[in-house]
Motif scaffolding. Structure first.
Motif: not given
Ligand code: IPE
Ligand code: IPE
Ligand code: MG
Length: 230
Positions: A1-6, A46-48, A164-175
């Motif tokens: 599993m890859k790190p996934l914080k944000h 998912k412990n995000i 102080s927040i890590p950059d997002p690993e994932i960005l989702i856009r619905t719509g």
């Protein structure tokens, strides 16, 4: 599993969904709140650690006042009904954006929500309210200039709302729309972006989990070669 914080989400498509159901745009916004609740639960599972939700952009003021008022009202009601639950679930709520021009009553509720949940540790929800990435970056530059601090990447990052927040690993856009619409442009230079056909009110935990699965299979280079993140 890859790190996934944000994980960051552009929750788009409420209005179109409401209309497609033979109802109003506002009906779509109301339904969208239910998706927010579901996705917060999914992210916790998912412990995000950070979930950033685009709720109202600096450009959304261009909408009819009736819709804006409805959105503010919805937010107020959401805070009233959820504040205890968020506290119980150990969820921290933080606003990113400039809420100065929001109605006073709503501002007070937001401040109270932030201060009440500030020590919670399960997950941090960043609610982007009157948020615009350009505004955020400009604001950071202005602060640095005022304090006569050197302008470099580290100092700019430190003066964004997301310091102080890590950059997002994932960005989702619905719509079913493929654009960034002034969201987190500084923080997403190496973010994996997922554009979803579904409108926000119909997006569910299963869709969210599928995206994480796909993310786990992606090989992230960060401009290098064969750099494998664990
Ligand atoms: C996203 O849904 C929520 C907000 C911007 C407040 P929209 O309201 O943009 O819905 P569509 O994209 O018009 O369907
Ligand atoms: C982006 O959606 C903003 C939010 C989801 C809050 P918009 O509906 O405002 O974006 P555009 O206008 O389609 O680019
Ligand atoms: Mg939209």
């Amino acid at each position: 599993m890859k790190p996934l914080k944000h994980v960051a989400i552009i929750m788009d498509g409420n209005g179109r969904w409401g209309i497609s159901k033979g109802k109003s745009r506002n009906y779509g916004h109301k339904k969208g709140i239910e998706t927010v609740e579901k996705i917060i639960t999914a992210a916790i599972k998912k412990n995000i650690k950070y979930l950033t939700l685009f709720v109202f952009s600096t450009e959304n003021w261009k909408r009819p006042i009736k819709e804006i008022k409805y959105l503010f009202n919805l937010l107020e009601r959401y805070i009233d009904s959820e504040i205890e639950n968020l506290q119980k679930k150990n969820i921290k709520l933080k606003v990113i954006g400039n809420i100065f021009s929001f109605p006073k009553k709503l501002k007070l509720k937001i401040k109270r929500l932030e201060s009440l949940t500030k020590n919670n540790t399960k997950i941090q929800i960043n609610m982007a309210l009157n948020y615009g990435a350009r505004q955020e970056i400009l604001y950071a530059f202005k602060k640095l200039l005022k304090k006569k601090i050197m302008i470099n990447e580290k100092n700019i990052s430190k003066n964004l709302y997301t310091h102080s927040i890590p950059d997002p690993e994932i960005l989702i856009r619905t719509g079913n729309t493929k654009r960034i619409s002034n969201f987190l442009i500084w923080q997403t230079i190496y973010t994996e972006i997922f554009f979803e056909k579904k409108m926000w009110p119909e997006f569910n935990q299963n869709d969210f989990n599928k995206i994480i699965k796909k993310y786990n299979k992606i090989h992230r280079n960060f401009g290098g070669l064969n750099v494998r993140t664990k």
